[in-house]
Design a protein around this motif. Structure first.
Motif: not given
Ligand code: COA
Length: 174
Positions: A105-109, A145-149, A113-120, A154-156
């Motif tokens: 699991g991963c979470r970023i403050a 519903g967790n789009i960023s997660s 957010s929005g910098l791709g740090y989580g994925a990295e 899916e990247k990895t």
């Molecule tokens: C999941 C998480 C770690 C991802 O961190 P991150 O990689 O730094 O995420 P980012 O903010 O850079 O966004 C990642 C992608 O999601 C997209 N995104 C984020 N919110 C979005 C939304 N509401 N609608 C559409 N796209 C969205 C970003 O545009 C980005 O897309 P890209 O990779 O194609 O550019 C972070 O969002 C987080 O800490 N979330 C809260 C805790 C959590 O739910 N963790 C997951 C459990 S494993």
């Protein structure tokens, strides 16, 4: 090797922009801020406060991290920007099945957010597991519903199913 080969210390992992290493006492306030950010944790999937069973003290979550590490129950990495000391997130391997599989699991403050740090950070831990042989398989999941997660996973990882609540992923290390 399996995850029950308990590590002496949390490994240090470098990526282009990040440094991942152990969570220390200097990180307590930054770590608490992330853990206690209710909105940010809506889809985190684990109730850190409820799991304590008592009112949190300043050291409570740090103590969970250190106890889990000592017992080989979890491996929490602090996520930091390279060249800076501030903890801006965590990546955690946990839920080991004692047969070489664990969940990541991963979470970023929110302010980072929005910098791709989580994925990295997520990829960094997977790459370290591959290098070290710490696990044979890593699984991950996210609420639907967790789009960023989902994007992060899916990247990895490889998708391997879904149910009403989650999308599921895995990566084989061997
Ligand atoms: C999941 C998480 C770690 C991802 O961190 P991150 O990689 O730094 O995420 P980012 O903010 O850079 O966004 C990642 C992608 O999601 C997209 N995104 C984020 N919110 C979005 C939304 N509401 N609608 C559409 N796209 C969205 C970003 O545009 C980005 O897309 P890209 O990779 O194609 O550019 C972070 O969002 C987080 O800490 N979330 C809260 C805790 C959590 O739910 N963790 C997951 C459990 S494993």
């Amino acid at each position: 090797m399996s995850e029950k080969n308990i590590l002496k210390e949390v490994p240090c992992i470098e990526t282009d922009r990040l440094l991942l290493n152990g969570i220390g006492t200097d990180d307590i306030d930054d770590y608490n801020a992330i853990v206690l950010d209710k909105e940010r944790n809506l889809m985190w999937g684990y109730d850190d406060v409820g799991a304590l069973g008592t009112e949190p003290k300043r050291e409570s979550f740090y103590e969970v991290v250190t106890t889990d590490f000592k017992n080989g129950d979890a491996l929490n990495f602090a996520v930091r920007e390279k060249g800076k000391t501030k903890l801006i997130g965590e990546a955690v391997l946990y839920d080991f099945d004692n047969r070489g599989c664990g969940e990541l699991g991963c979470r970023i403050a929110a302010e980072y957010s929005g910098l791709g740090y989580g994925a990295e950070a997520y990829k960094a831990v997977i790459d370290w597991v591959k290098r070290s042989g710490y696990l044979r398989k890593i699984v991950g999941k996210c609420f639907k519903g967790n789009i960023s997660s989902r994007k992060m996973l899916e990247k990895t990882m490889t998708p391997c199913g879904e149910d009403d609540k989650y999308y599921y992923y895995y990566v084989e290390v061997e």
